[in-house]
Scaffold this active site. Structure first.
Site, PDB file in Angstrom:
ATOM      1  N   GLU A   1       3.027  48.025  15.440  1.00 53.64           N
ATOM      2  CA  GLU A   1       2.679  48.065  16.866  1.00 53.64           C
ATOM      3  C   GLU A   1       1.193  48.413  16.952  1.00 53.64           C
ATOM      4  O   GLU A   1       0.714  49.270  16.221  1.00 53.64           O
ATOM      5  CB  GLU A   1       3.554  49.115  17.563  1.00 53.64           C
ATOM      6  CG  GLU A   1       3.244  49.417  18.999  1.00 53.64           C
ATOM      7  CD  GLU A   1       3.229  48.204  19.926  1.00 53.64           C
ATOM      8  OE1 GLU A   1       4.227  47.469  19.987  1.00 53.64           O
ATOM      9  OE2 GLU A   1       2.184  48.000  20.586  1.00 53.64           O
TER      10      GLU A   1
ATOM     11  N   ASP B   1       4.017  39.053  23.985  1.00 56.59           N
ATOM     12  CA  ASP B   1       3.302  38.755  25.238  1.00 56.59           C
ATOM     13  C   ASP B   1       3.120  37.241  25.378  1.00 56.59           C
ATOM     14  O   ASP B   1       2.643  36.589  24.445  1.00 56.59           O
ATOM     15  CB  ASP B   1       1.937  39.457  25.235  1.00 56.59           C
ATOM     16  CG  ASP B   1       2.095  40.969  25.177  1.00 56.59           C
ATOM     17  OD1 ASP B   1       3.098  41.473  25.713  1.00 56.59           O
ATOM     18  OD2 ASP B   1       1.237  41.640  24.574  1.00 56.59           O
TER      19      ASP B   1
ATOM     20  N   GLU C   1      14.292  46.810  24.396  1.00 52.28           N
ATOM     21  CA  GLU C   1      14.065  47.381  25.734  1.00 52.28           C
ATOM     22  C   GLU C   1      13.726  46.277  26.736  1.00 52.28           C
ATOM     23  O   GLU C   1      14.265  46.231  27.839  1.00 52.28           O
ATOM     24  CB  GLU C   1      12.928  48.422  25.708  1.00 52.28           C
ATOM     25  CG  GLU C   1      13.284  49.742  25.064  1.00 52.28           C
ATOM     26  CD  GLU C   1      13.097  49.757  23.546  1.00 52.28           C
ATOM     27  OE1 GLU C   1      12.761  48.701  22.963  1.00 52.28           O
ATOM     28  OE2 GLU C   1      13.295  50.833  22.954  1.00 52.28           O
TER      29      GLU C   1
HETATM   30  C1  LIG Z   1       6.202  42.760  25.826  1.00 54.09           C
HETATM   31  S1  LIG Z   1       6.188  44.049  24.669  1.00 54.09           S
HETATM   32  C2  LIG Z   1       7.762  43.893  23.830  1.00 54.09           C
HETATM   33  C3  LIG Z   1       8.139  45.162  23.114  1.00 54.09           C
HETATM   34  C4  LIG Z   1       9.457  45.086  22.314  1.00 54.09           C
HETATM   35  N1  LIG Z   1       9.335  44.120  21.239  1.00 54.09           N
HETATM   36  C5  LIG Z   1      10.622  44.758  23.195  1.00 54.09           C
HETATM   37  O1  LIG Z   1      11.145  43.633  23.098  1.00 54.09           O
HETATM   38  O2  LIG Z   1      11.050  45.633  23.979  1.00 54.09           O
HETATM   39  C6  LIG Z   1       5.061  43.442  23.467  1.00 54.09           C
HETATM   40  C7  LIG Z   1       4.597  44.508  22.481  1.00 54.09           C
HETATM   41  O3  LIG Z   1       3.826  43.886  21.463  1.00 54.09           O
HETATM   42  C8  LIG Z   1       2.658  44.666  21.226  1.00 54.09           C
HETATM   43  N2  LIG Z   1       1.618  43.726  20.778  1.00 54.09           N
HETATM   44  C9  LIG Z   1       1.059  42.750  21.527  1.00 54.09           C
HETATM   45  N3  LIG Z   1       0.136  42.090  20.814  1.00 54.09           N
HETATM   46  C10 LIG Z   1       0.121  42.663  19.577  1.00 54.09           C
HETATM   47  C11 LIG Z   1      -0.625  42.422  18.395  1.00 54.09           C
HETATM   48  N4  LIG Z   1      -1.581  41.475  18.357  1.00 54.09           N
HETATM   49  N5  LIG Z   1      -0.372  43.178  17.309  1.00 54.09           N
HETATM   50  C12 LIG Z   1       0.568  44.165  17.362  1.00 54.09           C
HETATM   51  N6  LIG Z   1       1.300  44.456  18.454  1.00 54.09           N
HETATM   52  C13 LIG Z   1       1.076  43.710  19.549  1.00 54.09           C
HETATM   53  C14 LIG Z   1       2.334  45.314  22.550  1.00 54.09           C
HETATM   54  O4  LIG Z   1       1.562  46.501  22.399  1.00 54.09           O
HETATM   55  C15 LIG Z   1       3.737  45.593  23.107  1.00 54.09           C
HETATM   56  O5  LIG Z   1       4.224  46.861  22.701  1.00 54.09           O
END
Ligand SMILES: C[S@@+](CC[C@H](N)C(=O)[O-])C[C@H]1O[C@@H](n2cnc3c(N)ncnc32)[C@H](O)[C@@H]1O
Length: 215
Positions: A72, A121, A196
């Site tokens: 993360e 994302d 989540e």
């Molecule tokens: C929309 S959230 C989904 C979180 C979790 N996977 C869920 O399904 O509940 C996307 C997560 O990916 C992380 N994230 C986005 N781009 C990233 C990157 N380039 N490297 C690592 N983490 C990343 C963000 O900080 C965020 O916590």
């Protein structure tokens, strides 16, 4: 107006769990099994963007035979999950603070067996497809890190991101399997662990899309 709760003492809390998480993942490139105290033949499963960490905790408990690494970029989001894994002494779950943009610096060739991308994302509104974690440049990097026969499990609520990702997987030479546009009403629902974000979207009635892409 409700006050925003801030997370206090992040460095001290992280420090208490120092055996559980790695702040400088590039130091362990090619050496993750040893760094986490595992034998060389133990499979490594990697989750990218694990968020609050419900999925990784349940997966690690369900699969004690693997070394599960949850990555993360925002460590404060994952802090509670790291603390929980530490308290529960989940032996095969470790966390790294890292950015997928640098992933080739964290893992060596053929080091990883399986990758999980959950509700990455979508970058749809900003129209920045190259930032999507399923953009072909990312997939090419994952492919180098993964063993032959490895796979990426990808879940999303977002139709545009899903359609885009299917093309990217195929263009990068992955084979698609277990494709569904309604996971919770599919034959794969029983073994599914909800994240989540997944629960939030399911509560809104949005069907969850999933595919397994093998290399
Ligand atoms: C929309 S959230 C989904 C979180 C979790 N996977 C869920 O399904 O509940 C996307 C997560 O990916 C992380 N994230 C986005 N781009 C990233 C990157 N380039 N490297 C690592 N983490 C990343 C963000 O900080 C965020 O916590």
């Amino acid at each position: 107006m409700a006050r925003m709760r801030t997370k206090r003492n992040i460095p001290a809390r992280m420090d208490r769990c120092h055996e559980r998480w790695f702040d400088a993942p590039l130091l362990n490139k090619g050496n993750w099994r040893t760094a986490c105290g595992f034998a060389e033949d133990v499979p490594i499963w990697l989750e990218i963007g694990c968020g609050k960490g419900k999925f990784c905790a349940e997966m690690a408990l369900r699969h004690p035979e693997v070394l599960y690494i949850a990555m993360e970029r925002d460590a404060s989001v994952t802090l509670a999950a790291i603390e929980k894994a530490h308290e529960l002494e989940i032996p095969n779950l470790f966390f790294i603070r890292g950015d997928a943009n640098m992933i080739e610096n964290y893992f060596a060739e053929n080091e990883v067996d399986r990758i999980f991308l959950n509700f990455s994302d979508p970058w749809t509104r900003q129209n920045k497809p190259k930032r999507r974690l399923t953009y072909r440049d990312f997939l090419a990097k994952y492919k180098v890190m993964m063993k032959q026969g490895g796979a990426i499990e990808f879940k999303t609520d977002n139709d545009d991101l899903f359609d885009f990702s299917l093309v990217e997987f195929e263009e990068t030479g992955f084979t698609l399997d277990q494709l569904t546009r309604d996971l919770h009403n599919s034959e794969w629902n029983d073994m599914n662990i909800r994240t989540e974000f997944e629960q939030k979207f399911a509560d809104q009635g949005i069907p969850i899309k999933r595919v397994v892409a093998s290399c």
